[in-house]
Design a protein around this motif. Structure first.
Motif, PDB file in Angstrom:
ATOM      1  N   TRP A 105       0.830  -1.200   0.000  1.00 27.82           N
ATOM      2  CA  TRP A 105       0.000   0.000   0.000  1.00 27.82           C
ATOM      3  C   TRP A 105       0.869   1.256   0.000  1.00 27.82           C
ATOM      4  CZ3 TRP A 105      -0.735   3.716   3.981  1.00 27.82           C
ATOM      5  CH2 TRP A 105      -1.756   4.645   3.701  1.00 27.82           C
ATOM      6  N   MET A 106       1.943   1.269   0.801  1.00 26.29           N
ATOM      7  CA  MET A 106       2.843   2.423   0.862  1.00 26.29           C
ATOM      8  C   MET A 106       3.572   2.615  -0.467  1.00 26.29           C
ATOM      9  SD  MET A 106       2.492   3.999   3.721  1.00 26.29           S
ATOM     10  CE  MET A 106       3.952   4.971   4.007  1.00 26.29           C
ATOM     11  N   PHE A 107       4.016   1.521  -1.082  1.00 26.88           N
ATOM     12  CA  PHE A 107       4.707   1.623  -2.369  1.00 26.88           C
ATOM     13  C   PHE A 107       3.736   2.067  -3.466  1.00 26.88           C
ATOM     14  CE2 PHE A 107       7.532  -1.753  -0.366  1.00 26.88           C
ATOM     15  CZ  PHE A 107       8.468  -0.837   0.054  1.00 26.88           C
ATOM     16  N   ASP A 108       2.488   1.600  -3.393  1.00 27.21           N
ATOM     17  CA  ASP A 108       1.449   2.074  -4.320  1.00 27.21           C
ATOM     18  C   ASP A 108       1.232   3.571  -4.147  1.00 27.21           C
ATOM     19  OD1 ASP A 108       0.787  -0.288  -5.660  1.00 27.21           O
ATOM     20  OD2 ASP A 108      -0.769  -0.835  -4.208  1.00 27.21           O
ATOM     21  N   LYS A 109       1.095   3.993  -2.908  1.00 27.10           N
ATOM     22  CA  LYS A 109       0.866   5.402  -2.586  1.00 27.10           C
ATOM     23  C   LYS A 109       1.996   6.279  -3.147  1.00 27.10           C
ATOM     24  CE  LYS A 109       0.485   8.330   1.507  1.00 27.10           C
ATOM     25  NZ  LYS A 109       0.448   8.359   2.968  1.00 27.10           N
ATOM     26  N   ALA A 110       3.233   5.849  -2.966  1.00 28.30           N
ATOM     27  CA  ALA A 110       4.376   6.608  -3.485  1.00 28.30           C
ATOM     28  C   ALA A 110       4.355   6.644  -5.009  1.00 28.30           C
ATOM     29  CB  ALA A 110       5.690   6.001  -2.985  1.00 28.30           C
ATOM     30  N   GLY A 111       4.014   5.528  -5.630  1.00 25.55           N
ATOM     31  CA  GLY A 111       3.967   5.463  -7.090  1.00 25.55           C
ATOM     32  C   GLY A 111       2.909   6.374  -7.684  1.00 25.55           C
ATOM     33  N   LYS A 112       1.780   6.504  -7.005  1.00 28.10           N
ATOM     34  CA  LYS A 112       0.705   7.375  -7.493  1.00 28.10           C
ATOM     35  C   LYS A 112       1.077   8.849  -7.424  1.00 28.10           C
ATOM     36  CE  LYS A 112      -2.965   4.134  -6.505  1.00 28.10           C
ATOM     37  NZ  LYS A 112      -3.985   3.706  -5.555  1.00 28.10           N
ATOM     38  N   ASN A 114       4.025  10.004  -8.119  1.00 26.17           N
ATOM     39  CA  ASN A 114       5.137  10.265  -9.021  1.00 26.17           C
ATOM     40  C   ASN A 114       4.724   9.940 -10.459  1.00 26.17           C
ATOM     41  OD1 ASN A 114       7.549  10.275 -10.450  1.00 26.17           O
ATOM     42  ND2 ASN A 114       8.724   9.484  -8.729  1.00 26.17           N
ATOM     43  N   SER A 115       4.725  10.935 -11.305  1.00 26.70           N
ATOM     44  CA  SER A 115       4.296  10.732 -12.697  1.00 26.70           C
ATOM     45  C   SER A 115       5.274   9.862 -13.492  1.00 26.70           C
ATOM     46  CB  SER A 115       4.120  12.084 -13.397  1.00 26.70           C
ATOM     47  OG  SER A 115       5.351  12.773 -13.446  1.00 26.70           O
ATOM     48  N   ASN A 116       6.494   9.681 -13.005  1.00 26.70           N
ATOM     49  CA  ASN A 116       7.478   8.835 -13.694  1.00 26.70           C
ATOM     50  C   ASN A 116       7.312   7.354 -13.389  1.00 26.70           C
ATOM     51  OD1 ASN A 116       8.706  11.119 -14.729  1.00 26.70           O
ATOM     52  ND2 ASN A 116      10.150  11.278 -13.038  1.00 26.70           N
ATOM     53  N   VAL A 117       6.444   7.027 -12.443  1.00 25.34           N
ATOM     54  CA  VAL A 117       6.279   5.645 -11.993  1.00 25.34           C
ATOM     55  C   VAL A 117       4.947   5.108 -12.499  1.00 25.34           C
ATOM     56  CG1 VAL A 117       6.088   4.158  -9.965  1.00 25.34           C
ATOM     57  CG2 VAL A 117       7.687   6.078  -9.946  1.00 25.34           C
ATOM     58  N   LYS A 118       4.972   3.897 -13.065  1.00 29.61           N
ATOM     59  CA  LYS A 118       3.761   3.298 -13.615  1.00 29.61           C
ATOM     60  C   LYS A 118       2.925   2.602 -12.555  1.00 29.61           C
ATOM     61  CE  LYS A 118       5.658   2.677 -18.197  1.00 29.61           C
ATOM     62  NZ  LYS A 118       6.471   1.821 -19.005  1.00 29.61           N
ATOM     63  N   HIS A 119       3.557   2.030 -11.538  1.00 24.22           N
ATOM     64  CA  HIS A 119       2.790   1.258 -10.557  1.00 24.22           C
ATOM     65  C   HIS A 119       3.279   1.585  -9.144  1.00 24.22           C
ATOM     66  CE1 HIS A 119       0.148  -1.804  -9.095  1.00 24.22           C
ATOM     67  NE2 HIS A 119       1.079  -2.697  -8.861  1.00 24.22           N
ATOM     68  N   ARG A 120       4.211   0.825  -8.656  1.00 17.14           N
ATOM     69  CA  ARG A 120       4.721   1.016  -7.302  1.00 17.14           C
ATOM     70  C   ARG A 120       6.110   1.651  -7.352  1.00 17.14           C
ATOM     71  NH1 ARG A 120       2.650  -4.854  -5.990  1.00 17.14           N
ATOM     72  NH2 ARG A 120       0.641  -4.295  -5.108  1.00 17.14           N
ATOM     73  N   GLN A 121       6.391   2.487  -6.367  1.00 14.87           N
ATOM     74  CA  GLN A 121       7.727   3.076  -6.258  1.00 14.87           C
ATOM     75  C   GLN A 121       8.377   2.538  -4.998  1.00 14.87           C
ATOM     76  OE1 GLN A 121       7.952   7.327  -6.605  1.00 14.87           O
ATOM     77  NE2 GLN A 121      10.079   7.380  -5.894  1.00 14.87           N
TER      78      GLN A 121
END
Length: 183
Positions: A105-112, A114-121
């Motif tokens: 959930w945290m990696f999903d949240k970070a990915g959302k 960031n426009s450079n990230v498609k899914h999880r960051q």
């Protein structure tokens, strides 16, 4: 990003630090530490990475390295990309990972965010490279790296932190990760 935080000298040695998003303590399991070690070893043996010092902490990594192919930025980009995908997959597939839902959930949240990230960051995007331009700077950064587990209170002697090059220098232990001591 400030100019002082770019890889200017392509053949030079650099001190970098990079952390997981939100400084999440991901490296709490041996498998996750070992993935980082195996990836560093692969880069050393196959991608022209010379490693002079390292420390893997629960939420971040410190590294002194040089790219023999003159592409330190690409080398770190590839390392972070590979380790990100691999560790995220390990977390997702590990039935013993008690924090799985929260971590993902945290990696999903970070990915959302960031426009450079498609899914999880997984990793923060900055590395803040500092060029090692003298022996004094090298020794300063190496001491900083080796004292990190000590200052964090994890050990009373730096050589006791398994995932730190203090072991390579202090007791000539190359068993966790071989480094380039004689270059």
């Amino acid at each position: 990003m400030s100019r002082k935080y770019k890889f200017k000298e392509k053949e030079g040695a650099y001190f970098i630090s990079f952390a997981t998003v939100y400084w999440i303590d991901v490296f709490t399991r041996v498998d996750y530490f070992d993935t980082i070690i195996e990836s560093l070893d692969f880069c050393r043996k196959n991608k022209g990475m010379e490693i002079y010092g390292y420390c893997i902490m629960p939420s971040h990594i410190h590294l002194i390295f040089r790219s023999t192919y003159g592409d330190p930025s690409g080398l770190i980009r590839d390392f972070k990309g590979f380790t990100s995908r691999k560790i995220l997959k390990m977390i997702q597939e590990n039935p013993q990972e008690s924090r799985k839902e929260w971590l993902l959930w945290m990696f999903d949240k970070a990915g959302k965010k960031n426009s450079n990230v498609k899914h999880r960051q997984f990793w923060q995007q900055n590395n803040n490279p500092i060029e090692i331009w003298s022996l004094k700077v090298f020794e300063q950064k190496l001491n900083y790296i080796h004292n990190n587990p000590l200052e964090s209170g994890f050990v009373t002697d730096s050589i006791d932190w398994k995932y730190c090059s203090a072991r390579n220098y202090g007791i000539d232990d190359q068993t966790v990760l071989e480094i380039d001591l004689n270059r």
